[in-house]
Design a protein around this motif. Structure first.
Motif, PDB file in Angstrom:
ATOM      1  N   ALA A  94       0.861  -1.188   0.000  1.00  0.00           N
ATOM      2  CA  ALA A  94       0.000   0.000   0.000  1.00  0.00           C
ATOM      3  C   ALA A  94       0.891   1.230   0.000  1.00  0.00           C
ATOM      4  O   ALA A  94       2.083   1.163   0.341  1.00  0.00           O
ATOM      5  N   ARG A  95       0.307   2.363  -0.352  1.00  0.00           N
ATOM      6  CA  ARG A  95       1.045   3.624  -0.328  1.00  0.00           C
ATOM      7  C   ARG A  95       0.087   4.770  -0.040  1.00  0.00           C
ATOM      8  O   ARG A  95      -1.124   4.653  -0.255  1.00  0.00           O
ATOM      9  N   PHE A  96       0.623   5.858   0.478  1.00  0.00           N
ATOM     10  CA  PHE A  96      -0.216   7.018   0.772  1.00  0.00           C
ATOM     11  C   PHE A  96       0.641   8.278   0.812  1.00  0.00           C
ATOM     12  O   PHE A  96       1.879   8.218   0.908  1.00  0.00           O
ATOM     13  N   ARG A  97      -0.025   9.419   0.755  1.00  0.00           N
ATOM     14  CA  ARG A  97       0.679  10.703   0.834  1.00  0.00           C
ATOM     15  C   ARG A  97      -0.245  11.747   1.446  1.00  0.00           C
ATOM     16  O   ARG A  97      -1.477  11.642   1.355  1.00  0.00           O
ATOM     17  N   TYR A  98       0.342  12.755   2.080  1.00  0.00           N
ATOM     18  CA  TYR A  98      -0.418  13.849   2.673  1.00  0.00           C
ATOM     19  C   TYR A  98       0.550  14.957   3.076  1.00  0.00           C
ATOM     20  O   TYR A  98       1.774  14.784   3.014  1.00  0.00           O
ATOM     21  N   THR A  99       0.019  16.098   3.466  1.00  0.00           N
ATOM     22  CA  THR A  99       0.840  17.176   4.017  1.00  0.00           C
ATOM     23  C   THR A  99       0.474  17.358   5.482  1.00  0.00           C
ATOM     24  O   THR A  99      -0.633  17.006   5.913  1.00  0.00           O
ATOM     25  N   ILE A 100       1.414  17.906   6.251  1.00  0.00           N
ATOM     26  CA  ILE A 100       1.184  18.164   7.665  1.00  0.00           C
ATOM     27  C   ILE A 100       1.750  19.550   7.988  1.00  0.00           C
ATOM     28  O   ILE A 100       2.836  19.908   7.510  1.00  0.00           O
ATOM     29  N   ASN A 112       5.323   4.211   1.660  1.00  0.00           N
ATOM     30  CA  ASN A 112       5.059   2.914   1.040  1.00  0.00           C
ATOM     31  C   ASN A 112       5.181   1.817   2.077  1.00  0.00           C
ATOM     32  O   ASN A 112       6.058   1.863   2.952  1.00  0.00           O
ATOM     33  N   GLU A 113       4.309   0.811   1.976  1.00  0.00           N
ATOM     34  CA  GLU A 113       4.382  -0.388   2.812  1.00  0.00           C
ATOM     35  C   GLU A 113       4.446  -1.626   1.927  1.00  0.00           C
ATOM     36  O   GLU A 113       3.730  -1.712   0.926  1.00  0.00           O
ATOM     37  N   LYS A 114       5.297  -2.577   2.316  1.00  0.00           N
ATOM     38  CA  LYS A 114       5.377  -3.848   1.608  1.00  0.00           C
ATOM     39  C   LYS A 114       5.522  -4.981   2.628  1.00  0.00           C
ATOM     40  O   LYS A 114       6.283  -4.861   3.584  1.00  0.00           O
ATOM     41  N   GLN A 115       4.806  -6.062   2.379  1.00  0.00           N
ATOM     42  CA  GLN A 115       4.882  -7.214   3.278  1.00  0.00           C
ATOM     43  C   GLN A 115       4.849  -8.511   2.468  1.00  0.00           C
ATOM     44  O   GLN A 115       4.046  -8.666   1.548  1.00  0.00           O
TER      45      GLN A 115
END
Length: 274
Positions: A94-100, A112-115
């Motif tokens: 899975a992957r994601f993006r955002y600002t903070i 990014n996540e990988k398993q």
């Protein structure tokens, strides 16, 4: 089965008056401030003067039983005894993006996540039911990586976050047939100059209803300790979805740590189930 046993254990402990809480050391509590993260593990988070944009997610892909080897020659013998042996490979990513932002500065997070999980499965050919098969973990690999971009802020370098959890039966010469993949990933974040180390915390230390601390008979991931060369700078509580910040942090340091903490809350592949 293991997850069911753990949940039954938690239910029993709750019934006995045990409050499932991360035991934050008193020495750190006296020098820190707790912030509850509204929307943690959702698609938008906020606490104090810090907030994220809506988290944009890529496709969360899971391949159960993807690939794997077939043991043709071994099964010629095993089949005579009513046993079938196979290898399965499960993949998830899975992957994601955002600002903070803290209202003055803004960071961009790309993660990014990988398993990958490899198991051997032994199946009784003529039997059905819960005990007709046995799975043995062979290899487990989880990798979480993120770039925390500083945009055009002068003198600020991007941060790179990396967390891993790896088990390999063959490399570790593990004779335990019931080995399982633990949730205790760890890692670090660095901008090339400064480094923050990330270590898992166990729920084995918990708070009882009378205010005292105690130990559970099993070990569960409950949070993470973030530290640098000077000591602990933050604690991320995955149970109550809080972040404890060291009081002496500069605003930019707090924002960097907030980006790391929210990235850990935003994960979907590695989910502590709290």
């Amino acid at each position: 089965m293991r997850n069911a046993v753990l949940m039954m254990g938690i239910a029993c402990l709750m019934g006995c008056g045990t409050s499932m809480k991360l035991a934050v050391p008193d020495a750190f509590k006296q020098q820190a401030t707790m912030q509850h993260v509204d929307g943690a593990r959702g698609n938008k988070m906020s606490f104090a003067n810090i907030s994220t944009s809506k988290i944009t997610r890529g496709v969360h892909v899971s391949y159960p039983g993807w690939g794997g080897r077939a043991f043709f020659l071994q099964n010629l013998i095993l089949n005579k005894y009513g046993i079938q042996k196979n290898e399965t490979v499960e993949k998830e990513k899975a992957r994601f993006r955002y600002t903070i932002t803290d209202g003055k500065n803004t960071l961009e997070v790309y993660a990014n996540e990988k398993q990958v999980t490899k198991k051997l499965e032994y199946q009784l050919i003529k039997e059905t039911g819960y005990f007709s098969s046995f799975e043995q973990l062979q290899h487990y690999q989880y990798i979480f990586s993120a770039i925390i971009g500083t945009g055009n802020m002068p003198g600020r370098n991007n941060w790179e976050l990396m967390m891993t959890n790896i088990y390999d039966r063959e490399a570790e010469h593990d004779p335990n047939p019931f080995a399982y993949a633990k949730q205790e990933d760890n890692g670090l974040a660095t901008n090339g100059k400064d480094t923050i180390y990330i270590n898992p915390l166990s729920i084995r230390k918990t708070e009882l209803s009378n205010g005292k601390t105690g130990k559970l008979p099993f070990k569960l991931l409950s949070g993470y300790e973030l530290s640098n060369s000077d000591g602990v700078v933050a604690i991320v509580d995955m149970i109550d979805r809080n972040v404890w910040f060291y009081n002496e942090l500069e605003p930019m340091e707090k924002l960097n740590i907030s980006a790391i903490a929210t990235a850990m809350f935003a994960r979907k592949v590695h989910d502590a189930k709290w």
